[in-house]
Design a protein around this motif. Sequence first.
Motif, mmCIF file in Angstrom:
data_model
loop_
_atom_site.group_PDB
_atom_site.id
_atom_site.type_symbol
_atom_site.label_atom_id
_atom_site.label_comp_id
_atom_site.label_asym_id
_atom_site.label_seq_id
_atom_site.Cartn_x
_atom_site.Cartn_y
_atom_site.Cartn_z
ATOM 1 N N MET A 1 -34.050 12.557 -42.227
ATOM 2 C CA MET A 1 -32.683 13.042 -41.661
ATOM 3 C C MET A 1 -32.012 11.858 -40.949
ATOM 4 N N SER A 2 -30.638 11.707 -41.379
ATOM 5 C CA SER A 2 -29.977 10.411 -40.595
ATOM 6 C C SER A 2 -29.991 10.898 -39.072
ATOM 7 N N PHE A 3 -29.454 10.161 -38.295
ATOM 8 C CA PHE A 3 -28.942 10.061 -36.918
ATOM 9 C C PHE A 3 -27.543 11.205 -36.867
ATOM 10 N N VAL A 4 -27.816 12.291 -36.247
ATOM 11 C CA VAL A 4 -26.578 13.146 -36.070
ATOM 12 C C VAL A 4 -25.812 13.094 -34.822
ATOM 13 N N THR A 5 -24.445 13.060 -34.692
ATOM 14 C CA THR A 5 -23.700 13.223 -33.770
ATOM 15 C C THR A 5 -23.020 14.531 -33.606
ATOM 16 N N ILE A 6 -23.392 15.295 -32.474
ATOM 17 C CA ILE A 6 -23.038 16.581 -32.221
ATOM 18 C C ILE A 6 -21.739 16.851 -31.103
ATOM 19 N N GLY A 7 -20.552 17.305 -31.529
ATOM 20 C CA GLY A 7 -19.446 17.428 -30.551
ATOM 21 C C GLY A 7 -19.756 18.372 -29.498
ATOM 22 N N HIS A 8 -19.869 18.317 -28.343
ATOM 23 C CA HIS A 8 -20.382 18.934 -26.977
ATOM 24 C C HIS A 8 -19.169 19.981 -26.909
ATOM 25 N N ARG A 9 -19.234 21.339 -27.137
ATOM 26 C CA ARG A 9 -18.048 22.046 -26.857
ATOM 27 C C ARG A 9 -16.953 21.666 -27.423
ATOM 28 N N GLY A 10 -16.951 21.209 -28.954
ATOM 29 C CA GLY A 10 -16.031 20.592 -29.326
ATOM 30 C C GLY A 10 -15.839 19.235 -29.092
ATOM 31 N N VAL A 11 -15.087 18.493 -28.400
ATOM 32 C CA VAL A 11 -14.906 17.173 -28.028
ATOM 33 C C VAL A 11 -14.222 17.240 -26.449
ATOM 34 N N ILE A 197 -35.574 15.736 -32.217
ATOM 35 C CA ILE A 197 -35.132 15.725 -30.510
ATOM 36 C C ILE A 197 -33.887 15.234 -30.682
ATOM 37 N N ILE A 198 -32.977 15.726 -30.029
ATOM 38 C CA ILE A 198 -31.598 15.647 -29.781
ATOM 39 C C ILE A 198 -31.637 15.200 -28.057
ATOM 40 N N GLY A 199 -30.670 14.216 -27.923
ATOM 41 C CA GLY A 199 -30.605 13.857 -26.596
ATOM 42 C C GLY A 199 -29.058 14.254 -26.118
ATOM 43 N N TRP A 200 -29.129 14.862 -24.813
ATOM 44 C CA TRP A 200 -27.722 15.238 -24.403
ATOM 45 C C TRP A 200 -27.396 15.094 -22.717
ATOM 46 N N VAL A 201 -26.414 14.625 -22.404
ATOM 47 C CA VAL A 201 -25.043 14.659 -23.101
ATOM 48 C C VAL A 201 -24.803 13.026 -23.030
ATOM 49 N N VAL A 202 -24.701 12.516 -24.329
ATOM 50 C CA VAL A 202 -24.558 10.897 -24.585
ATOM 51 C C VAL A 202 -23.072 10.489 -24.402
ATOM 52 N N ASN A 203 -22.702 9.945 -23.227
ATOM 53 C CA ASN A 203 -21.382 9.784 -23.366
ATOM 54 C C ASN A 203 -21.063 8.184 -23.024
ATOM 55 N N THR A 204 -22.167 7.420 -22.768
ATOM 56 C CA THR A 204 -21.952 6.082 -22.542
ATOM 57 C C THR A 204 -22.671 4.973 -23.763
ATOM 58 N N GLN A 205 -22.314 3.771 -23.812
ATOM 59 C CA GLN A 205 -23.172 3.056 -24.811
ATOM 60 C C GLN A 205 -24.493 2.746 -24.397
ATOM 61 N N ARG A 228 -17.852 7.327 -33.575
ATOM 62 C CA ARG A 228 -17.707 5.931 -34.315
ATOM 63 C C ARG A 228 -18.697 4.870 -33.949
ATOM 64 N N THR A 229 -19.267 4.744 -32.819
ATOM 65 C CA THR A 229 -20.008 3.722 -32.512
ATOM 66 C C THR A 229 -21.690 4.098 -32.910
ATOM 67 N N SER A 230 -21.963 5.349 -32.959
ATOM 68 C CA SER A 230 -23.255 5.555 -33.181
ATOM 69 C C SER A 230 -23.507 5.084 -34.725
ATOM 70 N N ARG A 231 -22.762 4.988 -35.618
ATOM 71 C CA ARG A 231 -23.160 4.591 -36.803
ATOM 72 C C ARG A 231 -23.540 2.959 -37.030
#
Length: 234
Positions: A1-11, A197-205, A228-231
């Motif tokens: 499965m590819s790397f997924v980006t989950i919106g935390h409480r939306g954005v 494994i999902i890491g939270w909350v990832v807000n910095t490069q 956008r940058t996670s890709r």
Amino acid sequence: MSFVTIGHRGVMGVEPENTLRSFRRAERVGMDAIELDLHLSKDGALVVMHDADVDRTTDGTGPIADKTLDELRALDAGLGERIPVFEEVLDAVDAPLQAEIKDVAAARALAEVMHRRGLTGRVEVSSFHDEAVAEIARLVPGVRTVLIASRWEAQTRADVADIVDRARAVGAATLALNIRRLTLETAERAREAELRIIGWVVNTQQHLRLARALELDGVTTDHPEIRRTSRFTA
């Protein structure tokens, strides 16, 4: 499965958290899934809010559990948004959802909606509480579940094994772990147990690069630019 980006409480970094406005924007910016939080109102409605009380995110005060749905609806949840119920979110966006349940009672209410609307393919269920994860798994066979942890001890291999063993004991397929405490040893132990494994909350490069270096399956973020940058981050 590819790397997924989950919106935390939306954005929630750019919109009022856990509102239809926030969820719609998360979908527009291309989040792979949207995370939200569920509590029960005094009259049993499955409402979308993070805290046990309304003080931080609305113009009201007091516990959610002491208010009816009508009373909750009268509050401003930011920019004129109202507190949604779970089924409104289902209808407002088409994206996959990760629903965090705060207790066993919310698990039972969510199970009823999942059965009625056939949501096992669309909704993944998460919780900090082992018993809530176990309960939703019992009530909804085949549901995908996530055990969330923040302050687990990770000083020894035995400590690391504990969080992994807890996930396996309740049948969780995924661990969602605080990126600030996540170590290579924990990631490796989870992979040995065939857990995502999902890491939270990832807000910095910096944290995004760490998630990539640890070969996580994805991250939860408050901000559209992480999507956008996670890709392109490896």
